[in-house]
Write an enzyme that holds these catalytic residues in place. Structure first.
Site, PDB file in Angstrom:
ATOM      1  N   LYS A 192      36.673  26.957  28.063  1.00  0.00           N
ATOM      2  CA  LYS A 192      36.828  28.157  27.245  1.00  0.00           C
ATOM      3  C   LYS A 192      38.253  28.665  27.384  1.00  0.00           C
ATOM      4  O   LYS A 192      38.636  29.241  28.399  1.00  0.00           O
ATOM      5  CB  LYS A 192      35.862  29.266  27.651  1.00  0.00           C
ATOM      6  CG  LYS A 192      35.794  30.366  26.560  1.00  0.00           C
ATOM      7  CD  LYS A 192      35.355  31.708  27.076  1.00  0.00           C
ATOM      8  CE  LYS A 192      36.484  32.527  27.657  1.00  0.00           C
ATOM      9  NZ  LYS A 192      37.493  32.967  26.636  1.00  0.00           N
ATOM     10  N   GLU A 195      40.713  34.000  24.504  1.00  0.00           N
ATOM     11  CA  GLU A 195      40.554  34.294  23.080  1.00  0.00           C
ATOM     12  C   GLU A 195      41.895  34.559  22.398  1.00  0.00           C
ATOM     13  O   GLU A 195      42.042  34.368  21.189  1.00  0.00           O
ATOM     14  CB  GLU A 195      39.630  35.496  22.884  1.00  0.00           C
ATOM     15  CG  GLU A 195      40.059  36.790  23.541  1.00  0.00           C
ATOM     16  CD  GLU A 195      39.424  36.998  24.906  1.00  0.00           C
ATOM     17  OE1 GLU A 195      39.199  38.164  25.272  1.00  0.00           O
ATOM     18  OE2 GLU A 195      39.173  35.985  25.606  1.00  0.00           O
ATOM     19  N   GLY A 245      42.621  33.528  36.431  1.00  0.00           N
ATOM     20  CA  GLY A 245      42.683  34.843  35.822  1.00  0.00           C
ATOM     21  C   GLY A 245      42.849  35.929  36.866  1.00  0.00           C
ATOM     22  O   GLY A 245      43.345  35.687  37.971  1.00  0.00           O
ATOM     23  N   THR A 249      38.139  39.817  37.440  1.00  0.00           N
ATOM     24  CA  THR A 249      37.294  38.879  36.709  1.00  0.00           C
ATOM     25  C   THR A 249      36.859  37.731  37.596  1.00  0.00           C
ATOM     26  O   THR A 249      35.724  37.247  37.512  1.00  0.00           O
ATOM     27  CB  THR A 249      38.027  38.343  35.472  1.00  0.00           C
ATOM     28  OG1 THR A 249      38.514  39.445  34.695  1.00  0.00           O
ATOM     29  CG2 THR A 249      37.110  37.510  34.604  1.00  0.00           C
ATOM     30  N   GLY A 250      37.729  37.294  38.495  1.00  0.00           N
ATOM     31  CA  GLY A 250      37.354  36.246  39.442  1.00  0.00           C
ATOM     32  C   GLY A 250      36.187  36.645  40.319  1.00  0.00           C
ATOM     33  O   GLY A 250      35.310  35.824  40.635  1.00  0.00           O
ATOM     34  N   GLU A 267      41.896  30.500  40.908  1.00  0.00           N
ATOM     35  CA  GLU A 267      43.334  30.760  41.007  1.00  0.00           C
ATOM     36  C   GLU A 267      43.558  32.121  40.379  1.00  0.00           C
ATOM     37  O   GLU A 267      43.458  32.293  39.169  1.00  0.00           O
ATOM     38  CB  GLU A 267      44.140  29.667  40.301  1.00  0.00           C
ATOM     39  CG  GLU A 267      45.598  29.641  40.732  1.00  0.00           C
ATOM     40  CD  GLU A 267      46.512  30.250  39.704  1.00  0.00           C
ATOM     41  OE1 GLU A 267      46.943  31.401  39.920  1.00  0.00           O
ATOM     42  OE2 GLU A 267      46.797  29.601  38.694  1.00  0.00           O
ATOM     43  N   CYS A 301      51.271  34.164  37.149  1.00  0.00           N
ATOM     44  CA  CYS A 301      50.639  34.634  38.388  1.00  0.00           C
ATOM     45  C   CYS A 301      51.480  34.281  39.600  1.00  0.00           C
ATOM     46  O   CYS A 301      51.433  34.975  40.619  1.00  0.00           O
ATOM     47  CB  CYS A 301      49.221  34.096  38.522  1.00  0.00           C
ATOM     48  SG  CYS A 301      48.977  32.440  37.937  1.00  0.00           S
ATOM     49  N   GLU A 401      49.901  43.569  41.286  1.00  0.00           N
ATOM     50  CA  GLU A 401      50.461  42.643  40.305  1.00  0.00           C
ATOM     51  C   GLU A 401      50.685  43.371  38.983  1.00  0.00           C
ATOM     52  O   GLU A 401      49.774  44.012  38.454  1.00  0.00           O
ATOM     53  CB  GLU A 401      49.522  41.463  40.097  1.00  0.00           C
ATOM     54  CG  GLU A 401      50.071  40.402  39.163  1.00  0.00           C
ATOM     55  CD  GLU A 401      49.141  39.212  39.036  1.00  0.00           C
ATOM     56  OE1 GLU A 401      49.638  38.080  39.061  1.00  0.00           O
ATOM     57  OE2 GLU A 401      47.916  39.418  38.934  1.00  0.00           O
TER      58      GLU A 401
END
Length: 497
Positions: A192, A195, A245, A249-250, A267, A301, A401
């Site tokens: 995926k 988007e 990401g 979300t991880g 990662e 990142c 970050e």
């Protein structure tokens, strides 16, 4: 500029898009529309307008893709010799080299990055497929000495169906560094892409199919994280998840993976230090810092987003940095600019919020700061390259970050303070150091917690060097032979003679 490249750039600049872009998911060896019939727009960050439409997938599309991948796992792909898998990957590498210009222009339209950066990414992917093509038939287990009456061996087997969630900052590169080793190991995949940036992943899937990949081995479902991503990572038919990401979300992906005890590779973010010691060669070091933070407008990142300066050279380095950054021009990725746009208005707002909070907290803005007004940017989403002197090591400017063209500066007395500063965030992805003293460089490399350390050059190593983080930067490794083994499960076999 090659003829193909020039024609593609001219078409994109004249029409705002390119003809022939894929618009559906790639499932079972062909492009298909979403089951719902829904589509979504994809935006050119350099102009702030939509340039194409693409299918918007959801749980039903994920179900179809996982079913295709599971069927392919037990089909002809499972009986194909490793060398034959390698031949497919090598053909894909050659095909991508031939079509590199188109992939690079599409990547720039979709992500916003400079065309030269996109071309570098495509070149890296060509190399990645060649690397894993050569590795496919060299993946082997061990013979274990158990005495004269036994034979003990270990076997590396494909882990099964792999789900890969690809970020928007390096769409093609990140997709390839998961797809290539997973295919070399004999896995099947459902990918995926973000988007915001789906097109080069879809194009890569079609190219691999043309190179000889059987139907269903590689499937791509486009959609939002909420609709398609969540359905994919929580699917019981997935054997392994590779996610790149944000930390937040991880963590959600980890919770979803726990439900079915699914293997996981993460990662995540970074706040990577790049230390300049007093004995470094200043000119190459300054150029290294600029590349470490302003490539892809800082949307990396592993960006060198924290500059740690030894006190005695701080003023000289900062003067040169400000002069160099002040001369850098912003512009569309297809122009001759030095810095491209931010990928989305949402990310642009996040960067602005970070900088304004740092300003309000008393951190000193040495250069830049601020969104470029639309009337000056041609409608694109641009943030001025920024340098900020941190007032406190605990300030969010140092700890969080930002993911944009914002360089945080910390000043230290010596190597020991540089090491302490490098380790003083929750992230541990990358670290860099510039010094002529190799004893100091190796002390830094040993003492700093990071998945990879660069000495006298940032972003060095390429596909052969394992890449990944520790602590809040995640776990597991991509690239190199370690990346190949990420997609294997180890089986031990003991025979009594």
């Amino acid at each position: 500029m090659t003829g193909d490249r020039a024609k593609l750039v001219e078409e994109a600049q004249r029409t705002g898009t390119l003809a022939g872009l894929p618009c559906g998911h790639f499932i079972g060896g062909r492009f298909v529309a979403s089951m719902s019939g829904q589509e979504m727009e994809s935006f050119d960050p350099g102009r702030g307008v939509a340039f194409a439409r693409v299918a918007a997938g959801a749980a039903g599309d994920v179900e179809a893709a996982v079913a295709a991948a599971r069927a392919a796992l037990s089909g002809p792909w499972s009986r194909m010799k490793p060398a034959a898998r390698g031949e497919i990957l090598m053909r894909a590498s050659h095909l991508l080299r031939e079509r590199a210009a188109r992939f690079a222009v599409v990547e720039t339209l979709d992500s916003g990055k400079l065309l030269a950066e996109s071309e570098g990414d495509v070149g890296g992917v060509v190399r990645a497929f060649a690397y894993y093509a050569g590795a496919a038939d060299k993946l082997h287990g061990d013979s274990v000495p158990l005495g004269p009456d036994y034979v003990g061996v270990t076997i590396e087997e494909p882990v099964g169906v792999v789900a890969q969630i690809v970020p928007w900052n390096y769409p093609l590169s990140t997709a390839a560094r998961g797809i290539a080793p997973a295919l070399a190991a004999g896995c099947t995949l459902v990918v995926k892409p973000a988007e915001q940036t789906p097109f080069t992943t879809l194009m890569l899937a079609e190219l691999l199919h043309e190179a000889g990949l059987p139907d269903g081995v590689l499937n791509v479902v486009v959609g939002t994280g909420a609709e398609a991503g969540a359905a994919l990572v929580s699917h019981p038919g997935i054997d392994h998840i590779t996610f790149t990401g944000s930390v937040l979300t991880g963590q959600r992906v980890m919770r979803a993976a726990a439900e079915h005890v699914t293997r996981l590779q993460l990662e995540l973010g970074g706040k990577s230090p790049i230390a300049l010691l007093a004995d470094c060669e200043i000119e190459p070091a300054v150029e290294g810092v600029i590349g470490a933070i302003y490539e892809n407008a800082g949307q990396i990142c592993s960006a060198g987003s924290r500059l740690i300066l030894e006190q005695s050279i701080a003023a000289k380095v900062l003067d040169r940095l400000v002069a160099r950054v002040g001369a850098m021009q912003l512009g569309h990725g297809l122009s001759d600019a030095a810095i491209g746009p931010i990928n989305s208005p949402q990310q642009l707002e996040r960067i602005e919020a970070h900088v304004e909070r740092a300003r309000a907290a008393g951190n000193r803005i040495l250069f830049g700061g601020g969104i470029v007004p639309a009337e000056q940017s041609g409608g694109g989403w641009f943030y001025r390259p920024t340098i900020i002197l941190a007032r406190d090591p605990d300030d969010p400017l140092v700890q969080e970050e930002i993911f944009g063209p914002v360089l945080t500066v910390q000043i230290v007395a010596d190597l020991e303070e540089a090491i302490a500063a490098a380790n003083a965030t929750p992230y541990a992805l990358v670290a860099g150091i510039y010094t002529r003293d190799h004893a100091k460089a190796w002390r830094f490399a040993r003492a700093v917690d990071a998945g990879q350390v660069y000495i006298n050059e940032f972003f060095a190593g390429g596909i052969a060097m394992p890449f990944g983080g520790n602590r809040k930067s995640g776990f597991g490794r991509a690239k190199g032979m370690a990346g190949l083994r990420s997609y294997c499960k180890l089986k031990s076999v003991v025979a009594r003679l």
